[in-house]
Design an enzyme around this catalytic site. Structure first.
Site, short mmCIF file in Angstrom:
data_model
loop_
_atom_site.label_atom_id
_atom_site.label_comp_id
_atom_site.label_asym_id
_atom_site.label_seq_id
_atom_site.Cartn_x
_atom_site.Cartn_y
_atom_site.Cartn_z
N ARG B 64 46.07 36.06 41.99
CA ARG B 64 46.65 37.30 42.50
C ARG B 64 45.89 38.47 41.88
O ARG B 64 46.35 39.12 40.94
CB ARG B 64 48.14 37.35 42.16
CG ARG B 64 48.94 36.36 43.01
CD ARG B 64 50.32 36.17 42.49
NE ARG B 64 50.27 35.57 41.16
CZ ARG B 64 51.31 35.43 40.35
NH1 ARG B 64 52.49 35.84 40.75
NH2 ARG B 64 51.18 34.87 39.17
N ASP B 66 44.15 41.97 40.98
CA ASP B 66 44.69 43.33 40.97
C ASP B 66 43.90 44.26 41.88
O ASP B 66 42.80 43.92 42.33
CB ASP B 66 44.60 43.89 39.54
CG ASP B 66 45.78 43.45 38.70
OD1 ASP B 66 46.90 43.36 39.23
OD2 ASP B 66 45.57 43.20 37.49
N ARG B 212 40.23 41.28 31.79
CA ARG B 212 39.79 42.67 31.57
C ARG B 212 40.09 43.13 30.15
O ARG B 212 39.37 44.00 29.61
CB ARG B 212 40.48 43.59 32.59
CG ARG B 212 39.88 43.41 34.00
CD ARG B 212 40.78 43.96 35.09
NE ARG B 212 41.06 45.37 34.90
CZ ARG B 212 42.00 46.04 35.57
NH1 ARG B 212 42.76 45.41 36.47
NH2 ARG B 212 42.19 47.32 35.36
#
Lengths: 268, 268
Positions: B64, B66, B212
């Site tokens: 999923r 971002d 990230r």
């Protein structure tokens, strides 16, 4: 009292020349050269230099790339009114070009007689193809989409037919302004990495659209529509109408320009 | 006369399941998952499937991603009302998604119980950094621009501190909904090619923003602001406030998802 003519002469002699490596995204520009019908990379850089030093500056480039063609290693030169640290020039131009997708990667003082266009010993171009059935999502605008499977071995055999000194009349745009159609092509190779096929071309100089027309020929061969002999026949016909189609600009990148070591290395 | 309930039951059993590899450019989407505040990749594909087969279809994805995150190898599955050749599904979806920058790279019939999310054995992400002084022109939006020189050797030493099974509380978004902060990181490496620095991460699954935030830690180390010991300290603190910053989404690519060979190879 000042003697304006002498002062002007003195300034003219002292005007420092800079050279720079330039990167740009071709989409959205009419090409390198200033034109009446839209924004050029040249205009963007010249306007940034006006903002930096307050005087009109003319910028010369190694390659007059067409509309839509990208550059990762274009080389330019320009003269400024007086000495500025090369780092300041780079920072200021990169600030003032915004939001245009143009960036100076390196700037340095050059010899007063250095000329980005006339002193270039070799120009290197890459043409990027994504060879698959699915349309391009991530690479949209940065590569050409070719669906039919390309035979890279055959493309290299055909590429070898174009290397060397030839009359490239069949491989230049109708509006090409070069006096002679004779050019020496030093290198033309095709490599594949997954679904990415890259054509690399190197020559001292190219005719207008020459790389894109050569890629057009290699694509015909890669798809099995032409043989390497057909490429030789097109070359020998010396007739643009016998040459292949010009492929789209957005797959083409000016990657590097070489100069004599006497001009010093550009730290790009 | 037709018995609607029996017919519906028969159709439900026979509904074929498809899986596909998906590429998308993250810019312009709110992310993979449907949301009220903008266009998602899921919505684009589901709407394309409605256009193709006339029925509402729900698509499940392995990752999923971002808002702003790209995919070159997202994997999805969905059920259609009846058998369509996989090639037809691929062609139709790629037609109907336009002009969104989304493309199915491969489509095939899957086992009825195949699940893109729950059956994934490994997810592979790449994070692309351009490490140079000049702003990004060609790579604008497809890589993160880092000016300070990055020491890739030190970054790899730090990366090794994160590999293995750990409580990654310091490396997950505050809104992360995973029940456990424990994950096994199988691989985290950093390589340089010219001014391009690539971080590659592989795990069975990741926490929200984990890649990230890990890249944020490696960047701190690459710039000399953190040591590998600081990364270990951040990990052991089990406190998001002690973790590094989350780096921007536009450098991140979901590159591949692995499944059991029993699920068959995807021909992407």
């Amino acid at each position: 009292m000042v003697f304006p003519s002498l002062q002007a002469a003195g300034q003219a002699e002292a005007m420092p020349r800079y050279r720079a490596i330039v990167e740009y995204e071709g989409d959205g520009f009419v090409g390198w050269q200033r034109q009446d019908n839209g924004l050029s990379v040249q205009e963007v850089i010249e306007e940034a230099l006006v903002n930096f030093c307050g005087a009109q500056v003319v910028v010369a480039a190694a390659g007059r790339t067409d509309s839509g063609v990208h550059a990762r290693g274009q080389v330019i030169h320009f003269d400024l009114d007086h000495d500025h640290p090369a780092d300041d020039v780079m920072g200021a131009v990169n600030f003032h070009v915004r939001p245009a997708r143009v960036a100076l990667l390196a700037v340095e003082l050059a010899a007063p007689e250095f000329h980005a266009r006339f002193d270039a010993l070799a120009r290197h171009y890459s043409y990027r193809i994504i060879n698959r059935r699915a349309p391009l999502a991530v690479d949209h605008g940065s590569a050409w989409h070719v669906v039919a499977p390309l035979d890279v071995g055959q493309m290299n055999l055909a590429a070898a037919r174009l290397v060397g000194r030839h009359d490239f009349t069949s491989f230049r745009a109708a509006q090409c302004q070069a006096r002679s159609p004779e050019k020496t092509l030093d290198r033309l190779t095709v490599t594949r990495d997954g679904d990415q096929v890259i054509v690399r071309a190197q020559a001292r100089s190219f005719l207008h659209n020459q790389v894109r027309i050569m890629v057009g020929a290699l694509k015909q061969v890669g798809e099995g529509k032409w043989t390497p002999d057909d490429v030789t026949a097109a070359l020998e016909a010396k007739d643009r109408a016998r040459g292949p189609q010009t492929v789209p600009p957005h797959g083409l990148y000016l990657t590097r320009v070489d100069y004599s070591p006497a001009d010093g290395p550009l730290n790009g």
